[in-house]
Design a protein around this motif. Sequence first.
Motif, short mmCIF file in Angstrom:
data_model
loop_
_atom_site.label_atom_id
_atom_site.label_comp_id
_atom_site.label_asym_id
_atom_site.label_seq_id
_atom_site.Cartn_x
_atom_site.Cartn_y
_atom_site.Cartn_z
N LEU A 4 0.86 -1.17 0.00
CA LEU A 4 0.00 0.00 0.00
C LEU A 4 0.90 1.22 0.00
CD1 LEU A 4 -2.56 -1.11 2.75
CD2 LEU A 4 -2.76 -1.36 0.26
N THR A 5 0.87 1.99 -1.10
CA THR A 5 1.73 3.17 -1.19
C THR A 5 1.01 4.39 -0.66
OG1 THR A 5 1.05 3.73 -3.45
CG2 THR A 5 2.93 2.24 -3.21
N SER A 6 1.79 5.37 -0.26
CA SER A 6 1.26 6.63 0.27
C SER A 6 0.19 6.35 1.32
CB SER A 6 0.70 7.50 -0.86
OG SER A 6 1.71 7.77 -1.80
N VAL A 7 0.54 5.52 2.27
CA VAL A 7 -0.43 5.00 3.25
C VAL A 7 -0.98 6.06 4.19
CG1 VAL A 7 1.27 4.23 4.93
CG2 VAL A 7 -0.89 3.03 4.74
N GLY A 8 -0.19 7.09 4.48
CA GLY A 8 -0.69 8.15 5.35
C GLY A 8 -1.10 7.62 6.71
N ILE A 12 10.53 -6.32 -5.93
CA ILE A 12 11.29 -7.50 -6.33
C ILE A 12 11.91 -8.16 -5.10
CG2 ILE A 12 13.34 -8.31 -7.56
CD1 ILE A 12 12.65 -6.17 -9.72
N GLU A 13 12.57 -7.35 -4.27
CA GLU A 13 13.26 -7.88 -3.09
C GLU A 13 12.29 -8.53 -2.10
OE1 GLU A 13 15.40 -4.53 -1.54
OE2 GLU A 13 17.01 -4.73 -3.02
N ASN A 14 11.06 -8.04 -2.03
CA ASN A 14 10.09 -8.54 -1.05
C ASN A 14 9.00 -9.41 -1.67
OD1 ASN A 14 10.74 -7.19 1.71
ND2 ASN A 14 11.10 -5.62 0.14
N GLN A 15 9.16 -9.73 -2.94
CA GLN A 15 8.23 -10.61 -3.66
C GLN A 15 6.78 -10.13 -3.54
OE1 GLN A 15 9.27 -14.38 -1.87
NE2 GLN A 15 10.97 -14.65 -3.27
N ILE A 16 6.58 -8.84 -3.77
CA ILE A 16 5.25 -8.23 -3.72
C ILE A 16 4.46 -8.68 -4.95
CG2 ILE A 16 4.00 -6.04 -3.73
CD1 ILE A 16 5.58 -6.52 -1.13
N ASN A 17 3.18 -8.98 -4.75
CA ASN A 17 2.30 -9.41 -5.84
C ASN A 17 1.49 -8.26 -6.43
OD1 ASN A 17 2.06 -11.83 -3.55
ND2 ASN A 17 2.60 -12.51 -5.61
N ALA A 18 1.16 -7.26 -5.59
CA ALA A 18 0.30 -6.18 -6.06
C ALA A 18 0.59 -4.89 -5.31
CB ALA A 18 -1.17 -6.55 -5.88
N ILE A 19 0.40 -3.78 -6.02
CA ILE A 19 0.54 -2.44 -5.45
C ILE A 19 -0.83 -1.76 -5.51
CG2 ILE A 19 1.53 -0.13 -5.72
CD1 ILE A 19 3.97 -1.39 -7.00
N ILE A 20 -1.20 -1.14 -4.39
CA ILE A 20 -2.42 -0.34 -4.33
C ILE A 20 -2.04 0.99 -3.70
CG2 ILE A 20 -4.75 -0.13 -3.38
CD1 ILE A 20 -4.76 -3.22 -3.16
N SER A 21 -2.33 2.08 -4.40
CA SER A 21 -2.05 3.40 -3.85
C SER A 21 -3.24 3.89 -3.05
CB SER A 21 -1.76 4.41 -4.97
OG SER A 21 -1.57 5.69 -4.39
N LEU A 22 -2.96 4.59 -1.96
CA LEU A 22 -4.01 5.15 -1.13
C LEU A 22 -4.06 6.67 -1.22
CD1 LEU A 22 -3.63 2.92 2.06
CD2 LEU A 22 -5.09 2.58 0.05
N PHE A 23 -3.43 7.22 -2.27
CA PHE A 23 -3.38 8.68 -2.43
C PHE A 23 -3.57 9.02 -3.90
CE2 PHE A 23 -0.47 12.61 -2.17
CZ PHE A 23 -1.49 13.42 -1.73
N ILE A 38 -2.86 11.47 -5.77
CA ILE A 38 -1.74 12.09 -6.48
C ILE A 38 -0.79 11.02 -7.03
CG2 ILE A 38 0.22 13.68 -6.26
CD1 ILE A 38 -2.54 15.03 -6.06
N ASP A 39 -0.73 9.90 -6.38
CA ASP A 39 0.13 8.78 -6.76
C ASP A 39 -0.40 8.04 -8.00
OD1 ASP A 39 2.39 7.29 -6.19
OD2 ASP A 39 1.47 6.08 -4.64
N LEU A 40 -1.69 8.10 -8.24
CA LEU A 40 -2.32 7.30 -9.29
C LEU A 40 -1.77 7.55 -10.70
CD1 LEU A 40 -6.01 7.32 -8.02
CD2 LEU A 40 -4.24 5.57 -7.67
N LEU A 67 1.72 5.93 -11.05
CA LEU A 67 1.66 4.46 -11.12
C LEU A 67 1.04 4.00 -12.44
CD1 LEU A 67 0.71 3.49 -7.47
CD2 LEU A 67 2.92 3.18 -8.61
N ALA A 68 0.01 4.69 -12.89
CA ALA A 68 -0.63 4.31 -14.15
C ALA A 68 0.34 4.44 -15.33
CB ALA A 68 -1.87 5.16 -14.40
N ALA A 69 1.13 5.49 -15.32
CA ALA A 69 2.09 5.71 -16.40
C ALA A 69 3.19 4.65 -16.42
CB ALA A 69 2.71 7.10 -16.27
N ASN A 70 3.42 4.01 -15.28
CA ASN A 70 4.47 3.01 -15.17
C ASN A 70 3.93 1.60 -14.96
OD1 ASN A 70 7.19 4.55 -15.04
ND2 ASN A 70 5.78 5.76 -13.81
N LYS A 71 2.67 1.43 -15.18
CA LYS A 71 2.00 0.14 -14.95
C LYS A 71 2.68 -1.01 -15.70
CE LYS A 71 -2.72 -1.61 -14.80
NZ LYS A 71 -4.13 -1.26 -15.02
#
Length: 112
Positions: free
Chosen positions: A5-9, A66-77, A79-81, A84-88
């Motif tokens: 969860l990015t930009s978790v605040g 990569i280092e933590n073997q994350i399966n999915a990213i979800i932004s909670l802010f 401004i981040d969207l 992330l969309a541009a780099n999907k």
Amino acid sequence: MKILLTSVGRRSYLVKYFKEIIGINGEVHVSISSDLNPAFQCADKCVIAPSIYEDSYIPFLKKYCIENQINAIISLFDIDLPILAANKKLFEDIGLKVIVSDKTVINICNDK
């Protein structure tokens, strides 16, 4: 499943919700650019990330995932969207799902 969860605040309640849904076989990771964050107390793992406006933000997220073997990213802010969309595709190329609308949809929603 491992999610980031990015930009978790201060959204501790969302971290707790995701942990409950994922269960004991998964991990909820959180990131934000400040260490003064109550959501860090609830997550399985936390990381201080560069600001979303820094050029190092996307490479940092990619390396962390990569280092933590994350399966999915979800932004909670919101401004981040767009970032992330541009780099999907960059994340999809390494087998990672970014839960975000297409950049066109985000731009329409941000044009209020």
